[in-house]
Design a protein around this motif. Structure first.
Motif, PDB file in Angstrom:
ATOM      1  N   ARG A 509      39.178  -5.342  36.875  1.00 29.40           N
ATOM      2  CA  ARG A 509      39.930  -6.595  36.778  1.00 29.40           C
ATOM      3  C   ARG A 509      40.788  -6.411  35.503  1.00 29.40           C
ATOM      4  NH1 ARG A 509      43.805  -9.928  37.240  1.00 29.40           N
ATOM      5  NH2 ARG A 509      43.835 -11.491  35.559  1.00 29.40           N
ATOM      6  N   LEU A 510      40.207  -6.004  34.246  1.00 34.46           N
ATOM      7  CA  LEU A 510      40.959  -6.011  33.088  1.00 34.46           C
ATOM      8  C   LEU A 510      42.074  -4.880  33.186  1.00 34.46           C
ATOM      9  CD1 LEU A 510      37.964  -6.269  30.505  1.00 34.46           C
ATOM     10  CD2 LEU A 510      39.823  -7.862  31.207  1.00 34.46           C
ATOM     11  N   VAL A 511      41.715  -3.878  33.869  1.00 34.11           N
ATOM     12  CA  VAL A 511      42.529  -2.715  34.152  1.00 34.11           C
ATOM     13  C   VAL A 511      43.877  -3.046  34.831  1.00 34.11           C
ATOM     14  CG1 VAL A 511      42.986  -0.437  35.132  1.00 34.11           C
ATOM     15  CG2 VAL A 511      41.066  -0.747  33.987  1.00 34.11           C
ATOM     16  N   ALA A 512      43.596  -3.608  36.059  1.00 30.73           N
ATOM     17  CA  ALA A 512      44.640  -4.500  36.819  1.00 30.73           C
ATOM     18  C   ALA A 512      45.435  -5.504  36.018  1.00 30.73           C
ATOM     19  CB  ALA A 512      44.033  -5.091  38.125  1.00 30.73           C
ATOM     20  N   GLY A 513      44.909  -6.281  35.371  1.00 33.95           N
ATOM     21  CA  GLY A 513      45.516  -7.232  34.591  1.00 33.95           C
ATOM     22  C   GLY A 513      46.308  -6.684  33.538  1.00 33.95           C
ATOM     23  N   LEU A 514      45.767  -5.628  32.773  1.00 29.30           N
ATOM     24  CA  LEU A 514      46.610  -5.092  31.541  1.00 29.30           C
ATOM     25  C   LEU A 514      47.907  -4.577  32.234  1.00 29.30           C
ATOM     26  CD1 LEU A 514      43.467  -4.066  29.822  1.00 29.30           C
ATOM     27  CD2 LEU A 514      45.203  -5.539  28.925  1.00 29.30           C
ATOM     28  N   ARG A 515      47.650  -3.777  33.138  1.00 29.17           N
ATOM     29  CA  ARG A 515      48.796  -2.896  33.614  1.00 29.17           C
ATOM     30  C   ARG A 515      49.943  -3.806  34.208  1.00 29.17           C
ATOM     31  NH1 ARG A 515      45.498   1.381  36.711  1.00 29.17           N
ATOM     32  NH2 ARG A 515      45.595   2.951  34.851  1.00 29.17           N
ATOM     33  N   THR A 516      49.443  -5.041  34.663  1.00 30.78           N
ATOM     34  CA  THR A 516      50.591  -6.225  35.106  1.00 30.78           C
ATOM     35  C   THR A 516      51.064  -6.568  33.961  1.00 30.78           C
ATOM     36  OG1 THR A 516      49.057  -6.739  36.956  1.00 30.78           O
ATOM     37  CG2 THR A 516      50.933  -8.102  36.432  1.00 30.78           C
ATOM     38  N   HIS A 560      53.544 -22.126  34.887  1.00 34.77           N
ATOM     39  CA  HIS A 560      53.235 -21.018  34.130  1.00 34.77           C
ATOM     40  C   HIS A 560      53.106 -19.627  34.693  1.00 34.77           C
ATOM     41  CE1 HIS A 560      52.481 -23.487  30.294  1.00 34.77           C
ATOM     42  NE2 HIS A 560      52.292 -24.164  31.155  1.00 34.77           N
ATOM     43  N   GLY A 561      53.688 -19.719  36.040  1.00 34.34           N
ATOM     44  CA  GLY A 561      53.434 -18.520  36.744  1.00 34.34           C
ATOM     45  C   GLY A 561      53.778 -17.125  36.178  1.00 34.34           C
ATOM     46  N   SER A 562      54.877 -17.270  35.338  1.00 36.90           N
ATOM     47  CA  SER A 562      55.495 -16.054  34.708  1.00 36.90           C
ATOM     48  C   SER A 562      54.606 -15.426  33.508  1.00 36.90           C
ATOM     49  CB  SER A 562      56.907 -16.311  34.274  1.00 36.90           C
ATOM     50  OG  SER A 562      56.784 -17.347  33.213  1.00 36.90           O
ATOM     51  N   GLU A 563      53.712 -16.155  33.252  1.00 35.89           N
ATOM     52  CA  GLU A 563      52.734 -15.610  32.337  1.00 35.89           C
ATOM     53  C   GLU A 563      51.581 -15.071  32.523  1.00 35.89           C
ATOM     54  OE1 GLU A 563      52.318 -18.927  29.024  1.00 35.89           O
ATOM     55  OE2 GLU A 563      53.867 -19.886  30.093  1.00 35.89           O
ATOM     56  N   LEU A 564      51.226 -15.305  34.062  1.00 37.66           N
ATOM     57  CA  LEU A 564      49.910 -14.951  34.570  1.00 37.66           C
ATOM     58  C   LEU A 564      49.975 -13.668  35.254  1.00 37.66           C
ATOM     59  CD1 LEU A 564      49.106 -18.542  35.989  1.00 37.66           C
ATOM     60  CD2 LEU A 564      48.606 -17.645  33.716  1.00 37.66           C
ATOM     61  N   THR A 565      48.946 -13.092  34.982  1.00 39.20           N
ATOM     62  CA  THR A 565      48.634 -11.635  35.554  1.00 39.20           C
ATOM     63  C   THR A 565      48.385 -11.666  37.051  1.00 39.20           C
ATOM     64  OG1 THR A 565      46.364 -11.374  34.995  1.00 39.20           O
ATOM     65  CG2 THR A 565      48.221 -10.643  33.412  1.00 39.20           C
ATOM     66  N   THR A 566      48.015 -13.046  37.605  1.00 40.04           N
ATOM     67  CA  THR A 566      47.894 -13.043  38.958  1.00 40.04           C
ATOM     68  C   THR A 566      48.917 -13.959  39.732  1.00 40.04           C
ATOM     69  OG1 THR A 566      45.331 -13.032  38.314  1.00 40.04           O
ATOM     70  CG2 THR A 566      45.976 -13.622  40.606  1.00 40.04           C
ATOM     71  N   ALA A 626      39.737  -2.792  24.018  1.00 43.14           N
ATOM     72  CA  ALA A 626      39.286  -1.552  24.092  1.00 43.14           C
ATOM     73  C   ALA A 626      39.847  -0.772  25.348  1.00 43.14           C
ATOM     74  CB  ALA A 626      37.746  -1.663  23.961  1.00 43.14           C
ATOM     75  N   VAL A 627      39.722  -1.652  26.524  1.00 44.30           N
ATOM     76  CA  VAL A 627      40.128  -0.947  27.829  1.00 44.30           C
ATOM     77  C   VAL A 627      41.680  -0.789  27.583  1.00 44.30           C
ATOM     78  CG1 VAL A 627      40.613  -1.332  30.170  1.00 44.30           C
ATOM     79  CG2 VAL A 627      38.482  -2.030  29.079  1.00 44.30           C
ATOM     80  N   ALA A 628      42.339  -1.699  26.947  1.00 41.82           N
ATOM     81  CA  ALA A 628      43.782  -1.550  26.852  1.00 41.82           C
ATOM     82  C   ALA A 628      44.140  -0.088  26.115  1.00 41.82           C
ATOM     83  CB  ALA A 628      44.581  -2.599  26.234  1.00 41.82           C
ATOM     84  N   ALA A 629      43.317   0.267  24.988  1.00 41.52           N
ATOM     85  CA  ALA A 629      43.542   1.469  24.210  1.00 41.52           C
ATOM     86  C   ALA A 629      43.324   2.663  24.965  1.00 41.52           C
ATOM     87  CB  ALA A 629      42.603   1.291  22.931  1.00 41.52           C
ATOM     88  N   VAL A 630      42.354   2.297  26.139  1.00 40.85           N
ATOM     89  CA  VAL A 630      42.095   3.742  26.858  1.00 40.85           C
ATOM     90  C   VAL A 630      43.371   3.819  27.789  1.00 40.85           C
ATOM     91  CG1 VAL A 630      40.587   4.791  28.642  1.00 40.85           C
ATOM     92  CG2 VAL A 630      39.823   3.451  26.804  1.00 40.85           C
ATOM     93  N   LEU A 631      43.836   2.962  28.140  1.00 40.66           N
ATOM     94  CA  LEU A 631      45.259   3.129  29.258  1.00 40.66           C
ATOM     95  C   LEU A 631      46.384   3.167  28.461  1.00 40.66           C
ATOM     96  CD1 LEU A 631      44.344  -0.165  31.526  1.00 40.66           C
ATOM     97  CD2 LEU A 631      43.886   2.083  31.803  1.00 40.66           C
TER      98      LEU A 631
END
Length: 653
Positions: A509-516, A560-566, A626-631
């Motif tokens: 979920r973090l990966v998907a959200g971070l990419r968005t 706040h839709g524009s601020e959300l990753t979902t 930490a996940v963001a750094a990997v990506l």
DNA sequence: GTTGTTCAACTTTAGACAGCATGTC
DNA sequence: CTAAAGTTGAACAAC
């Protein structure tokens, strides 16, 4: 058997004698017979308060090397830490999520006290000290059967035994139906006993009388069942509590929900119990302590109640408030605690009489009887050594369920401990961890490592191959594992997910959200973005969304839709997502500077709930970083949001 | 119009583990 | 789609 007879150095013997310990309790003596002091593995299935701490200390002090004490709760870890710290010449460390000795020093202590997850995490992060351990004490091993946390305990123990093959394991269990299975797993001697330092009699109340298991029957003072006002379970509970208190004892009352714990406390307070218990003036001091520990409306109500010698206790309370209540009760500065089941599994809080008003609990699919184990733990809090002649536990019921209560809880056996390792989520998590730490590098390797678990010892043909194969496939799909040299290896992402101690699902979920988020207009990336990312994760607990709040939350989501990753249409569990958005919203307002007291009132969540969500958020935002750094994603909002959640910027000094 | 009472419909419901990395006047 | 208790609020009565 006397303490003098133990193979302990004189200073320890002296210490124990100073504590008033001369003669060993029978279960302790049995454990010594079984060889705790000679490095033998021992499983002790004994009641709470029958001297488990000393038993643990015997193992740790006689072991030839450093020791580890594993327990399930942070509050328990702290309690044990203090007890061990009182031993002369023993250096003790503690390692829990909220309180941690510096990692470098952990190896230098004689004993380290830690929660099971922290030990698991230390193993995953390659802590060298685990391989040098001479003795591991596992408190509350019966939690092996707990759905969420049991698998962690058994995999961690299996790994520890693998890393340090000669460790002595001393496992302490509540009374369960099959302690021999736990003992067989650990190849340990079993010590089983229901001996208690203070007699306990358990009874069932119905029709204005209590029938105890020692054959006696008792009326309840000042209680008239024919008076319509005295008819219900609550009235009977109040009368039972009042009776215990007016004869100079303290009482614990267990009810099903937080609100009812508070209500019962209100009701008892109106009766002015403190006077009866002769603790009036001290109770006023307790009220002050409660106020000093932080001011919310709930805290104020607790203080007012405490001033009358009556407190309530549940997880909606801030942890500081909880410990003030626990300590005050232990010091006899409170007469009564009205509690939810939290108190039964927590720190040592013994009382003269325990009254269990509710024995059923809502589960989402109707109400269910509480496990006998849980009710026994509540009842086991009755009886203070040296202070009470006996302990009494009373289950409150009516004529209709008297027999059922008797059968189920007074005569009934506690449940058996059963492994929960077959759970897919658990296996996915531990499979990743085993590969990421290098313990296994193939499916066969994972299965071999799992061969040391309680599950494997209980299952003639452990057929985990299918599920493990499945989860390996999922982990490869998630890019956390990859085929490697005929086997499998963790990817950088997989390694980071395992080290950060989040579940693979959370990592996904973090990966998907971070990419968005990385693809969003930077101006739209706000603290709310970071918070929603983290709150919509299985590792975060949702916040109850009331019927009346739903429409407003929906509105908020749109605004706040524009601020959300979902996106609102993207999720297949819209209701669940709305709940997690509520959590994110509350935290976002906290970040904006809205005081906690206001949030607690506006969103009907307990101060303790808010506190625990802040803690989790700090952890998960760190993991997200930490996940963001990997990506290779740079998202400053993660770190800045986390910084503004830190205690000094959100709470008054 | 205001206040009080009753009763049915609706709302709510226990708990709590975990990361990391260190220097500074 | 479970159960039990608390809460809300509509309907109505008394003031």
């Amino acid at each position: 058997m006397r303490v003098d007879d133990l193979p302990l150095s004189p200073e320890y013997v002296e210490h124990f004698r100073a504590e008033g310990i001369e003669e060993l309790y029978p279960p302790q003596a049995a454990a010594v017979e079984a060889g705790v002091c000679e490095g033998r593995d021992v499983v002790a299935a004994v009641p709470t308060a029958s001297g488990k701490t000393l038993l643990a200390q015997l193992g740790l002090l006689t072991a030839d090397g450093p020791g580890l004490y594993v327990c399930p709760l942070r509050a328990l870890a702290r309690e044990k830490y203090e007890e061990f710290d009182a031993l002369p010449g023993v250096s003790v460390g503690i390692s829990t999520g909220d309180f941690d000795s510096p990692a470098a020093e952990l190896a230098d202590h004689d004993v380290v006290v830690a929660t099971s997850e922290k030990v698991d995490s230390a193993v995953r992060n390659g802590a060298a000290w685990v391989a040098d351990l001479a003795c591991v004490v596992v408190d509350e091993v019966h939690l092996l059967g707990a759905p969420g946390r049991g698998p962690t305990l058994e995999v961690t123990l299996a790994t520890l035994r693998r890393r340090a093959p000669d460790v002595q394991v001393v496992a302490l269990s509540a009374t369960v139906d099959n302690p021999e299975h736990v003992a067989a797993w650990l190849d340990a001697e079993l010590v089983e006993s229901d001996w208690r330092p203070v007699d306990l009699r358990t009874g069932v109340y119905a029709d204005a009388a209590v029938r105890f298991d020692d054959g006696t029957t008792a009326d309840v003072d000042g209680f008239d069942p024919d008076d319509p006002a005295d008819g219900g379970d609550t009235e009977a509970t109040a009368a039972l509590v009042r009776e215990a208190v007016s004869s100079g004892g303290q009482a614990l009352a267990f009810v099903r929900s937080r609100r009812e714990a508070e209500r019962l406390a209100d009701r008892l307070r109106e009766e002015g119990l403190a006077d009866a218990a002769e603790i009036g003036p001290d109770a006023a001091a307790v009220a002050e302590e409660v106020r000093d520990a932080g001011g919310t409306e709930l805290g104020e109500r607790l203080a007012e109640s405490a001033a009358w010698g009556v407190a309530f206790h549940h997880a909606g309370l801030r942890s500081q408030h909880r410990s003030v209540v626990e300590n005050a009760f232990r010091d006899r500065r409170l007469a009564v605690i009205c509690a939810t089941p939290t108190l039964a599994a927590g720190v040592n809080v013994p009382a003269r009489r325990v009254v269990v008003r509710d024995q059923q609990r809502y589960t989402g699919t109707g109400t269910e009887w509480l496990p006998a184990l849980e009710v026994h733990q509540m009842c086991g809090r009755a009886g203070r050594p040296h202070l009470d002649p006996y302990g009494e536990a009373v289950l409150v019921g009516d004529a209709d369920d008297r027999d059922e209560l008797w059968e189920r809880y007074v005569e009934g056996e506690p449940e058996a401990v059963e492994s929960q390792l077959r759970d897919r989520d658990a296996l996915r998590t531990h499979t990743l961890a085993l590969v990421a730490t290098g313990i296994a590098n193939s499916q066969a390797g994972v299965l071999e490592a799992l061969g040391g678990t309680f599950y494997a010892s209980r299952t003639p043909n452990p057929d985990l191959g299918g599920i493990v194969g499945d989860v390996i496939g999922e982990l490869i799909e998630m890019d956390m594992l990859a085929p490697d040299d005929g086997g499998i290896a963790a990817t950088e992402l997989g390694e980071q997910v395992s080290r950060q101690y989040v579940t693979p699902r959370t990592g996904e979920r973090l990966v998907a959200g971070l990419r968005t988020a990385a693809a969003m207009d930077p101006a739209d990336v706000t603290p709310l973005t970071a918070l929603e990312l983290v709150c919509a994760t299985p590792d975060m607990h949702d916040t109850y969304l009331g019927e009346r709040e739903r429409a407003a939350m929906y509105q908020y989501a749109r605004e706040h839709g524009s601020e959300l990753t979902t996106g609102m249409g993207e999720t297949d569990d819209f209701e669940g997502w709305l709940e997690s958005l509520k959590t994110a919203r509350v935290l976002a307002e906290l970040v904006e500077g809205v005081p906690p007291e206001e949030l607690v009132a506006d969103y009907r969540i307990g101060p303790g709930d808010l506190e625990s969500r802040v803690e989790r958020t700090e952890w998960l935002l760190g993991a997200a970083g930490a996940v963001a750094a990997v990506l290779g994603i740079d998202l400053p909002a993660l770190e800045s949001t986390r910084a503004s959640l830190q205690p000094d910027s959100t709470e008054a000094p």
